[in-house]
Design a protein around this motif. Structure first.
Motif, PDB file in Angstrom:
ATOM      1  N   ALA A 213       9.918   0.213  -3.136  1.00  0.00           N
ATOM      2  CA  ALA A 213       8.818   0.761  -2.338  1.00  0.00           C
ATOM      3  C   ALA A 213       7.563   0.811  -3.197  1.00  0.00           C
ATOM      4  O   ALA A 213       7.610   1.227  -4.356  1.00  0.00           O
ATOM      5  CB  ALA A 213       9.172   2.165  -1.832  1.00  0.00           C
ATOM      6  N   CYS A 214       6.431   0.369  -2.627  1.00  0.00           N
ATOM      7  CA  CYS A 214       5.161   0.352  -3.350  1.00  0.00           C
ATOM      8  C   CYS A 214       4.036   0.772  -2.421  1.00  0.00           C
ATOM      9  O   CYS A 214       4.062   0.486  -1.217  1.00  0.00           O
ATOM     10  CB  CYS A 214       4.832  -1.051  -3.877  1.00  0.00           C
ATOM     11  N   VAL A 215       3.034   1.434  -2.986  1.00  0.00           N
ATOM     12  CA  VAL A 215       1.819   1.745  -2.241  1.00  0.00           C
ATOM     13  C   VAL A 215       0.954   0.496  -2.197  1.00  0.00           C
ATOM     14  O   VAL A 215       0.749  -0.174  -3.219  1.00  0.00           O
ATOM     15  CB  VAL A 215       1.057   2.902  -2.900  1.00  0.00           C
ATOM     16  N   ALA A 216       0.451   0.149  -0.995  1.00  0.00           N
ATOM     17  CA  ALA A 216      -0.466  -0.976  -0.827  1.00  0.00           C
ATOM     18  C   ALA A 216      -1.883  -0.428  -0.710  1.00  0.00           C
ATOM     19  O   ALA A 216      -2.135   0.751  -0.948  1.00  0.00           O
ATOM     20  CB  ALA A 216      -0.081  -1.793   0.392  1.00  0.00           C
ATOM     21  N   GLU A 217      -2.831  -1.263  -0.325  1.00  0.00           N
ATOM     22  CA  GLU A 217      -4.226  -0.820  -0.286  1.00  0.00           C
ATOM     23  C   GLU A 217      -4.437   0.278   0.754  1.00  0.00           C
ATOM     24  O   GLU A 217      -5.155   1.248   0.501  1.00  0.00           O
ATOM     25  CB  GLU A 217      -5.143  -2.001   0.003  1.00  0.00           C
ATOM     26  N   LYS A 218      -3.794   0.156   1.930  1.00  0.00           N
ATOM     27  CA  LYS A 218      -3.992   1.145   2.979  1.00  0.00           C
ATOM     28  C   LYS A 218      -2.688   1.738   3.499  1.00  0.00           C
ATOM     29  O   LYS A 218      -2.717   2.612   4.355  1.00  0.00           O
ATOM     30  CB  LYS A 218      -4.757   0.516   4.148  1.00  0.00           C
ATOM     31  N   ASP A 219      -1.588   1.258   3.025  1.00  0.00           N
ATOM     32  CA  ASP A 219      -0.303   1.674   3.557  1.00  0.00           C
ATOM     33  C   ASP A 219       0.721   1.599   2.423  1.00  0.00           C
ATOM     34  O   ASP A 219       0.353   1.669   1.267  1.00  0.00           O
ATOM     35  CB  ASP A 219       0.089   0.744   4.714  1.00  0.00           C
ATOM     36  N   PHE A 220       1.986   1.462   2.753  1.00  0.00           N
ATOM     37  CA  PHE A 220       3.000   1.218   1.748  1.00  0.00           C
ATOM     38  C   PHE A 220       3.923   0.117   2.254  1.00  0.00           C
ATOM     39  O   PHE A 220       3.972  -0.170   3.461  1.00  0.00           O
ATOM     40  CB  PHE A 220       3.784   2.495   1.415  1.00  0.00           C
ATOM     41  N   VAL A 221       4.641  -0.521   1.322  1.00  0.00           N
ATOM     42  CA  VAL A 221       5.561  -1.581   1.691  1.00  0.00           C
ATOM     43  C   VAL A 221       6.945  -1.222   1.175  1.00  0.00           C
ATOM     44  O   VAL A 221       7.101  -0.557   0.152  1.00  0.00           O
ATOM     45  CB  VAL A 221       5.133  -2.954   1.131  1.00  0.00           C
ATOM     46  N   LEU A 222       7.951  -1.641   1.912  1.00  0.00           N
ATOM     47  CA  LEU A 222       9.340  -1.380   1.544  1.00  0.00           C
ATOM     48  C   LEU A 222      10.103  -2.691   1.609  1.00  0.00           C
ATOM     49  O   LEU A 222      10.097  -3.377   2.622  1.00  0.00           O
ATOM     50  CB  LEU A 222       9.962  -0.357   2.495  1.00  0.00           C
ATOM     51  N   HIS A 223      10.736  -3.060   0.505  1.00  0.00           N
ATOM     52  CA  HIS A 223      11.557  -4.266   0.452  1.00  0.00           C
ATOM     53  C   HIS A 223      13.003  -3.876   0.213  1.00  0.00           C
ATOM     54  O   HIS A 223      13.287  -2.894  -0.498  1.00  0.00           O
ATOM     55  CB  HIS A 223      11.096  -5.187  -0.686  1.00  0.00           C
ATOM     56  N   THR A 224      13.906  -4.654   0.778  1.00  0.00           N
ATOM     57  CA  THR A 224      15.337  -4.452   0.585  1.00  0.00           C
ATOM     58  C   THR A 224      15.900  -5.641  -0.170  1.00  0.00           C
ATOM     59  O   THR A 224      15.664  -6.795   0.222  1.00  0.00           O
ATOM     60  CB  THR A 224      16.064  -4.287   1.919  1.00  0.00           C
ATOM     61  N   PHE A 225      16.645  -5.388  -1.233  1.00  0.00           N
ATOM     62  CA  PHE A 225      17.260  -6.465  -1.994  1.00  0.00           C
ATOM     63  C   PHE A 225      18.502  -6.968  -1.256  1.00  0.00           C
ATOM     64  O   PHE A 225      19.249  -6.178  -0.690  1.00  0.00           O
ATOM     65  CB  PHE A 225      17.680  -5.995  -3.389  1.00  0.00           C
ATOM     66  N   ALA A 226      18.699  -8.283  -1.302  1.00  0.00           N
ATOM     67  CA  ALA A 226      19.922  -8.849  -0.713  1.00  0.00           C
ATOM     68  C   ALA A 226      21.124  -8.399  -1.519  1.00  0.00           C
ATOM     69  O   ALA A 226      21.076  -8.332  -2.750  1.00  0.00           O
ATOM     70  CB  ALA A 226      19.830 -10.362  -0.679  1.00  0.00           C
ATOM     71  N   SER A 227      22.205  -8.083  -0.851  1.00  0.00           N
ATOM     72  CA  SER A 227      23.410  -7.615  -1.554  1.00  0.00           C
ATOM     73  C   SER A 227      24.263  -8.796  -1.984  1.00  0.00           C
ATOM     74  O   SER A 227      24.055  -9.923  -1.592  1.00  0.00           O
ATOM     75  CB  SER A 227      24.210  -6.698  -0.621  1.00  0.00           C
TER      76      SER A 227
END
Length: 227
Positions: A213-227
């Motif tokens: 999870a990271c903060v973006a310029e106006k929002d945040f993004v969430l990535h899921t790693f492949a298992s």
């Protein structure tokens, strides 16, 4: 583990707050580098003589001294890097250009290895290996294996996912929006590209074994790693 303003130390039960051992005087200052790990209290002693002291947490008796630094050496960034081992950055005076990463066996005593890595400023253990962030331009990070050999040195930054895996950013972590490349690596294997992050403030990123999870310029993004 509680270090008092009077340099005393005592062990508390984390569940109840009850005192497990009576306070022992003259152990460490509250701002000294101290680790409670694998049944031991490990202290990087400050003062004219720089030493590593090891106390048994069960009784806080007299300490063992597995390592004494040579004259005019400083010990910083004390880090547990194995059940019976600690790692730290040792410099001559306070000159970061002279930095070595040193591993000490706290059970048997003595330095296991010492590796020169100028500008070393942060240590993160990954299993028996150690990630070393260097305050260089451009930013770079190195991985030292269990024997102190440099497995690789790369531009950017890296962090620990778990005891055997590393997450690598292709650029230094930044508070401004940026697009760093991302890769994952099981220690000892080849890195696996995971793509690029878009417009994130990478210094805000947090992760576990499944999510980033990271903060973006106006929002945040969430990535899921492949298992």
């Amino acid at each position: 583990m509680q270090i008092g303003a009077d340099r005393s130390a005592r062990v508390l039960d984390a569940g109840t707050g009850d005192e497990v051992t009576a306070p022992r005087p003259s152990v460490a200052d509250p701002d000294d580098e101290v680790i409670a790990h694998h049944g031991r209290l490990i202290v990087a002693e400050s003062g004219n003589t720089r030493r590593i002291l090891v106390y048994d947490l069960d009784k806080l008796g007299e300490p063992e001294v597995p390592y004494t630094a040579p004259d005019n050496r400083q010990i910083e960034r004390l880090t547990a890097c194995g059940d019976d081992r600690v790692c730290f950055v040792q410099t001559t005076g306070y000159d970061a250009k002279t930095a070595h990463v040193v591993a000490v066996d706290v059970a048997k005593g003595g330095a296991q290895w010492s590796r020169p890595l100028p500008q070393a400023e942060k240590l993160v253990p990954v299993g028996d290996a150690v990630l070393v962030t260097q305050n260089s331009s451009p930013a770079q990070v190195s991985l030292l294996d269990a024997g102190g050999t440099v497995a690789w040195t790369r531009a950017g930054a890296a962090g620990r996912l778990d005891g055997g895996n590393v997450l690598h950013f292709s650029k230094a972590l930044s508070t401004s929006p940026d697009d760093p490349g991302l890769s994952g690596e099981h220690v000892g294997d080849a890195a696996v590209p995971l793509g690029s992050l878009a417009g994130v403030r990478s210094a805000t990123c947090a992760w576990d074994q499944k999510h980033l999870a990271c903060v973006a310029e106006k929002d945040f993004v969430l990535h899921t790693f492949a298992s």
